[in-house]
Design a protein around this motif. Sequence first.
Motif, PDB file in Angstrom:
ATOM      1  N   MET A   1     -14.511   3.224   1.775  1.00 53.05           N
ATOM      2  CA  MET A   1     -13.068   3.148   1.934  1.00 53.05           C
ATOM      3  C   MET A   1     -12.791   2.209   3.117  1.00 53.05           C
TER       4      MET A   1
ATOM      5  N   THR B   1       0.869  -1.171   0.000  1.00 54.56           N
ATOM      6  CA  THR B   1       0.000   0.000   0.000  1.00 54.56           C
ATOM      7  C   THR B   1       0.905   1.219   0.000  1.00 54.56           C
TER       8      THR B   1
ATOM      9  N   HIS C   1      -2.292   7.513   0.662  1.00 59.56           N
ATOM     10  CA  HIS C   1      -3.094   8.333  -0.248  1.00 59.56           C
ATOM     11  C   HIS C   1      -3.082   7.796  -1.674  1.00 59.56           C
TER      12      HIS C   1
ATOM     13  N   THR D   1      -9.163   4.085  -0.396  1.00 59.68           N
ATOM     14  CA  THR D   1      -8.546   4.979   0.579  1.00 59.68           C
ATOM     15  C   THR D   1      -8.694   6.413   0.111  1.00 59.68           C
TER      16      THR D   1
ATOM     17  N   ALA E   1      -4.253   8.623   6.375  1.00 54.11           N
ATOM     18  CA  ALA E   1      -3.895   7.594   5.390  1.00 54.11           C
ATOM     19  C   ALA E   1      -3.953   6.207   6.041  1.00 54.11           C
ATOM     20  N   LEU E   2      -4.245   5.206   5.235  1.00 52.62           N
ATOM     21  CA  LEU E   2      -4.164   3.820   5.704  1.00 52.62           C
ATOM     22  C   LEU E   2      -2.708   3.458   6.017  1.00 52.62           C
TER      23      LEU E   2
ATOM     24  N   HIS F   1     -11.239   3.025   5.788  1.00 46.60           N
ATOM     25  CA  HIS F   1     -11.021   3.804   7.004  1.00 46.60           C
ATOM     26  C   HIS F   1     -12.148   3.572   8.012  1.00 46.60           C
TER      27      HIS F   1
ATOM     28  N   CYS G   1      -5.398  -2.156  -4.445  1.00 48.95           N
ATOM     29  CA  CYS G   1      -4.578  -1.551  -3.383  1.00 48.95           C
ATOM     30  C   CYS G   1      -3.610  -0.529  -3.943  1.00 48.95           C
TER      31      CYS G   1
ATOM     32  N   THR H   1     -15.571   8.196   4.188  1.00 52.34           N
ATOM     33  CA  THR H   1     -16.034   6.909   3.691  1.00 52.34           C
ATOM     34  C   THR H   1     -17.530   6.770   3.973  1.00 52.34           C
TER      35      THR H   1
END
Lengths: 335, 335, 335, 335
Positions: C111, A96, A99, A104, A115-116, C113, A213, C105
Amino acid sequence: MTTHELHPRPEQLVYSFGGHEPALTVAPGDVVRLSTEDCFGGAVRSVDDLPSVVCEFPFLNPVTGPIAVEGAEPGDLLAVHFAEIRPARDWAISSTFPHFGALTTTHTTPMLHEALEERVWVYDVDVEAGTCTFRARTGDFEAVLPLDPFHGTVGVAPAADERLMSITPAAHGGNLDTPEMRAGVTLYLPVNVPGAMLAVGDGHCRQGEGEVCGTAVEAAMETTIVVDVVKGAAPAWPRLESDGFVMSTGSVKPLEDAFRISQHDLVGWTADLTGLDTLDALQLVSQAGLAPTGNVVDTNYTMVAKLAKSVLGNAVAYDGVHERLKAVARSVVGG
Amino acid sequence: MTTHELHPRPEQLVYSFGGHEPALTVAPGDVVRLSTEDCFGGAVRSVDDLPSVVCEFPFLNPVTGPIAVEGAEPGDLLAVHFAEIRPARDWAISSTFPHFGALTTTHTTPMLHEALEERVWVYDVDVEAGTCTFRARTGDFEAVLPLDPFHGTVGVAPAADERLMSITPAAHGGNLDTPEMRAGVTLYLPVNVPGAMLAVGDGHCRQGEGEVCGTAVEAAMETTIVVDVVKGAAPAWPRLESDGFVMSTGSVKPLEDAFRISQHDLVGWTADLTGLDTLDALQLVSQAGLAPTGNVVDTNYTMVAKLAKSVLGNAVAYDGVHERLKAVARSVVGG
Amino acid sequence: MTTHELHPRPEQLVYSFGGHEPALTVAPGDVVRLSTEDCFGGAVRSVDDLPSVVCEFPFLNPVTGPIAVEGAEPGDLLAVHFAEIRPARDWAISSTFPHFGALTTTHTTPMLHEALEERVWVYDVDVEAGTCTFRARTGDFEAVLPLDPFHGTVGVAPAADERLMSITPAAHGGNLDTPEMRAGVTLYLPVNVPGAMLAVGDGHCRQGEGEVCGTAVEAAMETTIVVDVVKGAAPAWPRLESDGFVMSTGSVKPLEDAFRISQHDLVGWTADLTGLDTLDALQLVSQAGLAPTGNVVDTNYTMVAKLAKSVLGNAVAYDGVHERLKAVARSVVGG
Amino acid sequence: MTTHELHPRPEQLVYSFGGHEPALTVAPGDVVRLSTEDCFGGAVRSVDDLPSVVCEFPFLNPVTGPIAVEGAEPGDLLAVHFAEIRPARDWAISSTFPHFGALTTTHTTPMLHEALEERVWVYDVDVEAGTCTFRARTGDFEAVLPLDPFHGTVGVAPAADERLMSITPAAHGGNLDTPEMRAGVTLYLPVNVPGAMLAVGDGHCRQGEGEVCGTAVEAAMETTIVVDVVKGAAPAWPRLESDGFVMSTGSVKPLEDAFRISQHDLVGWTADLTGLDTLDALQLVSQAGLAPTGNVVDTNYTMVAKLAKSVLGNAVAYDGVHERLKAVARSVVGG
């Protein structure tokens, strides 16, 4: 027919389509054996190498080239046949990236979330066995997946004197990220500048449709292509041909417009190949066509429209260039 | 296990999901043999029967049902296994329709153009040979296409006491128009009202992905289903399971949001089936998943996210309901 | 002309358009004084009342009605003039809501999140001063904002016998969430069922364009409307008329299609009002029109296309119904 | 402070952002009087000059520049204050253009329709009266519209060494086509390359929001700007400031993502200006913000998010650069 070698040093890689001097000049019908680095420039080698730390924007997604093709003029079609696409190492990387990705917050679909997590996966690659192995980062789950190598990024210099980042897919090709771009397939691109200025990169050991992803199983590749030129036959958008299918692509947002472009182009191509009028071609595509997703993560999204050649009668595209290039490919890589 | 028959007269067909009395009540595990009319209500029988003349909005896309399933309560999952889907006639219809389709001005993507020509195609259907034959309306081009029958429209009463036209695909199912809904597949729907209120219609002899022109090869069908209930397991969006794949769907606009819904659901389902954490599940789906288009013409667009069960280890969905219903199906239709 | 009162008890509020018995029947030209509850059903009264806790889906966004209008038949136009919209309390509420809003989301733009924080703001409302006061939840920042009351949700029973949640904006009106729906404005809706079945709710003390966080400054309202019917004049989508402007709306996703619907309708309306041909009307709208955002958070997004009547010559819409209803309004509420 | 003149000959006009040598080098605080040609390069002068005949792609939408600003480095903010924008002729042009516009089949939203009619309108421009006059091409309808001159295209060299056609709006500015870019406003752009490389063009006598038909009332302009640099303050996307408002822009497709970008940026800017936390800033923007459409026709769509400075307390953006440049502007053009 000449066979060329193109194995750039890191500092010879380029990061955009347009505006570069040719790294190699070839003639129509020539073969090129070339090396490509992965989308991280080879900088991610373990799960601890976070791309946002070890890579530096905009030096992402390097491409090898450009290759000038003699005699290619604006309005012509450049045919690029992939004879072989072979992973260069026994590992590959996915990750990943903050952003970036379909699920995401991103810079172009911004949300107020953080961000994830940035996470790296290292795949084992076994070219002889034809596999790449996913290992979960938490727990001990593994899945052995078939190798299905292709190039995410193949394109020419854009029209209108533009110079576009290699991560953008558009009418000039670029970062289409469709698994259809595998060995055995011929890609048809419009020529926008003298010499076409072909560049190739972003090898993927495999990828799910959509590249959800944001990255595939990214790998350096040893690749062999055969190129040719069809005078005056520039398609509006990249097209592909395999032994079984003709395919049109569209790369734009929103995704339904990418779908529309690809289907609209395939309807027109079907009409050209069969002599059907537009509505009859629309009907045939509507009932017999496939519509796999390319990518839904890049600066443009990519859809593919795909039709079995078996339903097109004895139609032959571009005077049989796919078969001709395939024969050349066989002569150099076997198969 | 009881086998029921449901063969509505024309005036018993319904045109929406929600708000109808049950036409039949069955128990979990029961089999239903049912008849469905085509999306034109059978009114288009020749190339001279223009749908906009012989059909009357909103009496389009009739469905058979609803079928109440005893014991199904909000929050449960309704499993619908398609044992057999067999075209009822030796012909089928496709057409363009004014202001409908992916490549024309519509009521929701309005342009200042006049509508495209309305044109009807009649296909020959040969169930034994497994073919349907396209004949161009201009010229003598023909293509014999494989039969691949499925139902475009399968759903239950929506949540929130809504009543939706049968042409709308959404969380309750409805007009998903994905070719994945073929015989041998189990559909999983959320139950929103007591009895679930299942209805089925819109048989297609085959359809390209995206249903570009707005209609498939439309046909009345003789269909056999097996239904079951899994308590408390309602999915957020319709899911499907075949022998080889698990599939999630999303139906909304724009198309990338339909893609996001389907992929987000598949990532969650993958995590549930394997014990992977979310990011590991995302990674597996990203590299191994498929993303075929459902429809890009209805009031919502539909995308499918599809993952081979072979990469999920020995995971079994919903305690094996697919295998159980398949066994019932075999006992009634063979195969 | 009769003046009616409609002040439902909580259990008389409804949550959808379509399928309800009329709460009141009026004649064209009549006045209705009605009360509406806020979108939370009045259940959120302090910053500690989290909507996801105190409200229960689908009992959100209650509307008052439906009101049957005698003589209104499918194909007619229902004109609803807002004579007065007055906040009923000296406070109003706004909040974020998990999985709802333009920058988070959601269930339809999912998303990976976690949901954003759910937070409630209580505004002081001073009707005499014409203000509502924002107070930050962290720190002591305050901003005194002008009151600009309007109804987010106004609609009729949908076509095709549908029944839609009150939170959906579409061709029948519903949850358009455009600040243009303020007092002094006439709304034009298509009549889909006998009596039209008008309902009104979701009062907002004010709202930014787009309703970014998902809610406005939500308030119960005391509202006076005047209704009328124009035979055979049903618009395809809701239109509005103020003293200075004619406005078309479109409610669909993606947002550019909502834009297209509203602009396409305004071009057609301009042609009707002026006698211009389509391209000349397009040109006038292109240079003189406004395009404010309605909402980008609901189940459909809403755009408004707005043209000053001053550029339309002496054109009068619908035989002057706006002026007639305004005169009635003046007679009952002054101004 | 120095005042420069920049009046390019036709062959000195450029058609892209990025990759050009500076036409002029100025210091921060300097004034530039410059001339711009219209988007047709001045080639359309009567209703018989069809743009598709007299213009040649990609030589459309010329810009004047680029102007290098001394000391501007990547990461800095370039402030461009519009002191005066004055139509250069007593006529201006609008037109439809085949396959371009919001309500027609285009190359990126392709339909199977023929292109709409190409039609040219010539406007009378009276700078002293402050009007431009629309005359219908069929019939004798006229409308006198207020002059509201602005530049559709203002930008700098893009990041990542890209070179983009002048018709593309994006993070570097470019063809935003928002009427907010009028005299009295300061535009804030990110600096991506040394010198920033500012270019200006595409003057519009006025334009409706959305630029529906694809062109505005297009005119050559005599324009005066004042430029400045704020070190290290590069915004992610173009921002604007007028005496009354701060504004963020987003340019991408689909339109809701352009909306998201602009609102997300405005929420962040509001938080920076007031010290509010993110959710409080979101709340304030949600209730007090405006969201006018820029364009829905270019290669990216543009939305503007706009907030009255009156609700931001005494906040001052970028240390008051707008007021400082306004004072310089007054000293050179009066007002």
